[in-house]
Scaffold this motif. Structure first.
Motif, PDB file in Angstrom:
ATOM      1  N   LEU A   1      28.692   5.567   6.315  1.00 40.86           N
ATOM      2  CA  LEU A   1      27.308   5.932   6.572  1.00 40.86           C
ATOM      3  C   LEU A   1      26.458   4.725   6.946  1.00 40.86           C
ATOM      4  O   LEU A   1      26.735   3.600   6.532  1.00 40.86           O
ATOM      5  N   ALA A   2      25.400   4.989   7.710  1.00 38.85           N
ATOM      6  CA  ALA A   2      24.362   3.987   7.914  1.00 38.85           C
ATOM      7  C   ALA A   2      23.486   3.957   6.669  1.00 38.85           C
ATOM      8  O   ALA A   2      23.194   4.995   6.084  1.00 38.85           O
ATOM      9  N   VAL A   3      23.072   2.762   6.269  1.00 41.55           N
ATOM     10  CA  VAL A   3      22.285   2.585   5.045  1.00 41.55           C
ATOM     11  C   VAL A   3      21.003   1.832   5.388  1.00 41.55           C
ATOM     12  O   VAL A   3      21.054   0.736   5.961  1.00 41.55           O
ATOM     13  N   PHE A   4      19.872   2.420   5.027  1.00 34.87           N
ATOM     14  CA  PHE A   4      18.573   1.801   5.266  1.00 34.87           C
ATOM     15  C   PHE A   4      17.799   1.716   3.954  1.00 34.87           C
ATOM     16  O   PHE A   4      17.755   2.689   3.197  1.00 34.87           O
ATOM     17  N   GLU A   5      17.184   0.578   3.718  1.00 34.18           N
ATOM     18  CA  GLU A   5      16.259   0.443   2.605  1.00 34.18           C
ATOM     19  C   GLU A   5      14.847   0.417   3.173  1.00 34.18           C
ATOM     20  O   GLU A   5      14.557  -0.322   4.123  1.00 34.18           O
ATOM     21  N   VAL A   6      13.966   1.245   2.618  1.00 36.68           N
ATOM     22  CA  VAL A   6      12.568   1.302   3.033  1.00 36.68           C
ATOM     23  C   VAL A   6      11.718   0.940   1.826  1.00 36.68           C
ATOM     24  O   VAL A   6      11.772   1.618   0.803  1.00 36.68           O
TER      25      VAL A   6
ATOM     26  N   TRP B   1      20.619  11.555   3.170  1.00 40.66           N
ATOM     27  CA  TRP B   1      20.525  11.545   1.725  1.00 40.66           C
ATOM     28  C   TRP B   1      19.477  10.501   1.383  1.00 40.66           C
ATOM     29  O   TRP B   1      19.564   9.362   1.851  1.00 40.66           O
ATOM     30  N   VAL B   2      18.485  10.880   0.590  1.00 43.72           N
ATOM     31  CA  VAL B   2      17.371   9.990   0.273  1.00 43.72           C
ATOM     32  C   VAL B   2      17.389   9.689  -1.221  1.00 43.72           C
ATOM     33  O   VAL B   2      17.271  10.606  -2.048  1.00 43.72           O
ATOM     34  N   LEU B   3      17.541   8.414  -1.562  1.00 46.83           N
ATOM     35  CA  LEU B   3      17.521   7.972  -2.952  1.00 46.83           C
ATOM     36  C   LEU B   3      16.149   7.356  -3.224  1.00 46.83           C
ATOM     37  O   LEU B   3      15.811   6.299  -2.669  1.00 46.83           O
ATOM     38  N   ARG B   4      15.344   8.050  -4.007  1.00 49.52           N
ATOM     39  CA  ARG B   4      14.033   7.520  -4.399  1.00 49.52           C
ATOM     40  C   ARG B   4      14.220   6.643  -5.623  1.00 49.52           C
ATOM     41  O   ARG B   4      14.534   7.129  -6.716  1.00 49.52           O
ATOM     42  N   LEU B   5      14.019   5.333  -5.456  1.00 51.18           N
ATOM     43  CA  LEU B   5      14.139   4.400  -6.565  1.00 51.18           C
ATOM     44  C   LEU B   5      12.785   4.157  -7.213  1.00 51.18           C
ATOM     45  O   LEU B   5      12.696   3.934  -8.420  1.00 51.18           O
ATOM     46  N   ALA B   6      11.742   4.172  -6.406  1.00 47.69           N
ATOM     47  CA  ALA B   6      10.357   4.038  -6.857  1.00 47.69           C
ATOM     48  C   ALA B   6       9.490   4.568  -5.733  1.00 47.69           C
ATOM     49  O   ALA B   6       9.975   4.811  -4.623  1.00 47.69           O
ATOM     50  N   GLU B   7       8.205   4.754  -5.986  1.00 50.37           N
ATOM     51  CA  GLU B   7       7.319   5.224  -4.923  1.00 50.37           C
ATOM     52  C   GLU B   7       7.258   4.230  -3.777  1.00 50.37           C
ATOM     53  O   GLU B   7       6.959   4.597  -2.638  1.00 50.37           O
ATOM     54  N   SER B   8       7.610   3.000  -4.063  1.00 57.05           N
ATOM     55  CA  SER B   8       7.559   1.950  -3.052  1.00 57.05           C
ATOM     56  C   SER B   8       8.935   1.527  -2.547  1.00 57.05           C
ATOM     57  O   SER B   8       9.045   0.573  -1.770  1.00 57.05           O
ATOM     58  N   ARG B   9      10.001   2.227  -2.955  1.00 53.32           N
ATOM     59  CA  ARG B   9      11.341   1.817  -2.524  1.00 53.32           C
ATOM     60  C   ARG B   9      12.267   3.021  -2.439  1.00 53.32           C
ATOM     61  O   ARG B   9      12.418   3.780  -3.408  1.00 53.32           O
ATOM     62  N   PHE B  10      12.892   3.171  -1.264  1.00 50.63           N
ATOM     63  CA  PHE B  10      13.831   4.257  -1.010  1.00 50.63           C
ATOM     64  C   PHE B  10      15.060   3.693  -0.310  1.00 50.63           C
ATOM     65  O   PHE B  10      14.973   2.704   0.427  1.00 50.63           O
ATOM     66  N   VAL B  11      16.191   4.360  -0.514  1.00 50.93           N
ATOM     67  CA  VAL B  11      17.407   4.081   0.255  1.00 50.93           C
ATOM     68  C   VAL B  11      17.814   5.366   0.955  1.00 50.93           C
ATOM     69  O   VAL B  11      17.894   6.432   0.325  1.00 50.93           O
ATOM     70  N   LEU B  12      18.038   5.275   2.263  1.00 48.35           N
ATOM     71  CA  LEU B  12      18.407   6.436   3.078  1.00 48.35           C
ATOM     72  C   LEU B  12      19.817   6.245   3.618  1.00 48.35           C
ATOM     73  O   LEU B  12      20.155   5.162   4.123  1.00 48.35           O
ATOM     74  N   LEU B  13      20.624   7.291   3.508  1.00 44.90           N
ATOM     75  CA  LEU B  13      21.997   7.298   4.016  1.00 44.90           C
ATOM     76  C   LEU B  13      22.070   8.281   5.169  1.00 44.90           C
ATOM     77  O   LEU B  13      21.695   9.442   5.025  1.00 44.90           O
ATOM     78  N   ALA B  14      22.567   7.821   6.321  1.00 48.49           N
ATOM     79  CA  ALA B  14      22.590   8.646   7.532  1.00 48.49           C
ATOM     80  C   ALA B  14      23.976   8.634   8.155  1.00 48.49           C
ATOM     81  O   ALA B  14      24.748   7.686   7.959  1.00 48.49           O
ATOM     82  N   PRO B  15      24.327   9.673   8.931  1.00 50.96           N
ATOM     83  CA  PRO B  15      25.595   9.655   9.652  1.00 50.96           C
ATOM     84  C   PRO B  15      25.660   8.450  10.580  1.00 50.96           C
ATOM     85  O   PRO B  15      24.624   8.013  11.113  1.00 50.96           O
ATOM     86  N   PRO B  16      26.851   7.903  10.800  1.00 48.47           N
ATOM     87  CA  PRO B  16      26.942   6.692  11.635  1.00 48.47           C
ATOM     88  C   PRO B  16      26.411   6.889  13.044  1.00 48.47           C
ATOM     89  O   PRO B  16      25.806   5.978  13.616  1.00 48.47           O
ATOM     90  N   HIS B  17      26.582   8.098  13.620  1.00 51.64           N
ATOM     91  CA  HIS B  17      26.075   8.328  14.965  1.00 51.64           C
ATOM     92  C   HIS B  17      24.571   8.603  14.976  1.00 51.64           C
ATOM     93  O   HIS B  17      24.000   8.814  16.037  1.00 51.64           O
TER      94      HIS B  17
ATOM     95  N   LYS C   1       8.515  -1.423   5.093  1.00 53.03           N
ATOM     96  CA  LYS C   1       9.441  -2.291   5.816  1.00 53.03           C
ATOM     97  C   LYS C   1      10.861  -1.730   5.731  1.00 53.03           C
ATOM     98  O   LYS C   1      11.336  -1.372   4.647  1.00 53.03           O
ATOM     99  N   VAL C   2      11.533  -1.651   6.866  1.00 48.84           N
ATOM    100  CA  VAL C   2      12.893  -1.115   6.931  1.00 48.84           C
ATOM    101  C   VAL C   2      13.892  -2.266   7.003  1.00 48.84           C
ATOM    102  O   VAL C   2      13.767  -3.157   7.856  1.00 48.84           O
ATOM    103  N   THR C   3      14.879  -2.246   6.114  1.00 49.29           N
ATOM    104  CA  THR C   3      15.973  -3.214   6.145  1.00 49.29           C
ATOM    105  C   THR C   3      17.272  -2.457   6.368  1.00 49.29           C
ATOM    106  O   THR C   3      17.597  -1.530   5.611  1.00 49.29           O
TER     107      THR C   3
END
Length: 333
Positions: free
Chosen positions: A32-37, A79-95, A114-116
């Motif tokens: 999966l693609a992984v993004f931290e917001v 898939w959205v992992l809410r860690l805090a109101e100010s921090r999320f991790v999103l998992l997306a299909p590779p394509h 900010k997206v990492t």
């Protein structure tokens, strides 16, 4: 959900192997693609993008939803992992990696959200089967206690699908984090008796649970109501505006789609992926992901809404299939 490969396809499992997946503990690598917001506006910005509701009475919550076009068609699922109101991790299909980055850069102001991109250095695992909780506990990364909980475990994030608000996902847990730590957990899980699996294993349970996947049941013309987003808890109608919300709400409250995702079952081997489904000499749909189970095949298909459950339809090669209710595996542990 993400399919093991993009596009309709056929996979095979014996009934015994499928039962073992449902009852044991299987570790499945997901590319999966992984993004931290992160940032003071992370919640508000993401809440206005995805179909699921990211509000929560407390932090540490797992959700599933999608980004839509303005006309309500699915662009990418997360898939959205809410860690805090100010921090999320999103998992997306590779394509969906490139499209997600492009959209995030266009719509998420860096000073607020900010997206990492963590894809290159992080890894994701799905854990299947009723034995998952015991296996994770033995490996030192126990499941979170709360419904849809997300908790840090020695540098990793462990997310549970327990208490899901809809038809249950095919996995019991998701684990994401730096690749070295994920691989170390893999070793502990397998040493403790868990099985090292493959993405096809997830697809097998996905067919039985009635969960769609981007690139398989979902394409660039798919609306959320066509692929059971209501039933699997992936869309919220009371969260306020999000991209495509007008179309989604209008269909929900005032109309319906012309097609829907169903289960098909027939004796014998799979057909060619993407094969037409016919009724009264007319094409009424197409076969998507198929699961060959010895002497029979089960499949997810998109068919015209007027074809009722229990109806016999013709496959492209002339064989007869029957529409079945979803999820097929509702009684699994």
């Amino acid at each position: 959900m993400t399919a093991a490969q993009a596009g309709p396809r056929a996979i095979a499992r014996t009934p015994d192997a499928l039962d073992a997946l449902a009852r044991g503990a299987t570790v499945v690598p997901l590319p999966l693609a992984v993004f931290e917001v992160a940032g003071p506006g992370a919640f508000a910005c993401l809440q206005g993008l995805v179909t699921c509701d990211l509000r929560a009475p407390a932090d540490g919550v797992l959700s599933y939803g999608a980004l839509l076009t303005p006309k309500g068609m699915i662009t990418c699922d997360y898939w959205v992992l809410r860690l805090a109101e100010s921090r999320f991790v999103l998992l997306a299909p590779p394509h969906g990696h490139a499209a997600s980055l492009e959209l995030f850069r266009a719509r998420l102001p860096p000073r607020l959200a900010k997206v990492t991109d963590r894809t290159a250095e992080w890894a994701t695992r799905a854990l299947l089967g009723a034995g998952t909780g015991e296996a994770l506990a033995a490996a030192g990364a126990p499941l979170p206690a709360g419904a849809r909980g997300v908790e840090p475990r020695d540098g990793l994030l462990v997310a549970s699908t327990a208490g899901w608000r809809g038809d249950a996902p095919p996995m019991v847990a998701l684990v994401v984090g730096p690749a070295a730590e994920v691989e170390a957990l893999d070793a502990r899980l397998v040493a403790g008796g868990a099985t090292a699996g493959a993405p096809d294993d997830l697809d097998a349970l996905r067919v039985r649970r009635g969960w769609p996947a981007l690139g398989a049941e979902i394409d660039e013309r798919t609306l959320v109501q066509e692929v059971r987003y209501d039933e699997i808890g992936a869309v919220a109608y009371d969260k306020g505006c999000f991209i495509g919300q007008e179309t989604v709400a209008r269909l929900h409250f005032r109309g319906h789609t012309n097609r829907r995702m169903v289960a098909l079952a027939w004796p014998g081997a799979p057909v060619a992926p993407g094969s037409a489904v016919r009724r009264d000499d007319k094409d009424v749909g197409s076969v998507r992901t198929q699961l060959a189970l010895g002497e029979r095949t089960e499949a997810l298909a998109l068919v015209r809404r007027e074809v009722p459950e229990g109806e016999a339809v013709l496959l492209e090669d002339g064989r007869t299939a029957v529409l079945r209710p979803l999820p097929a595996a509702a009684g699994e542990g």
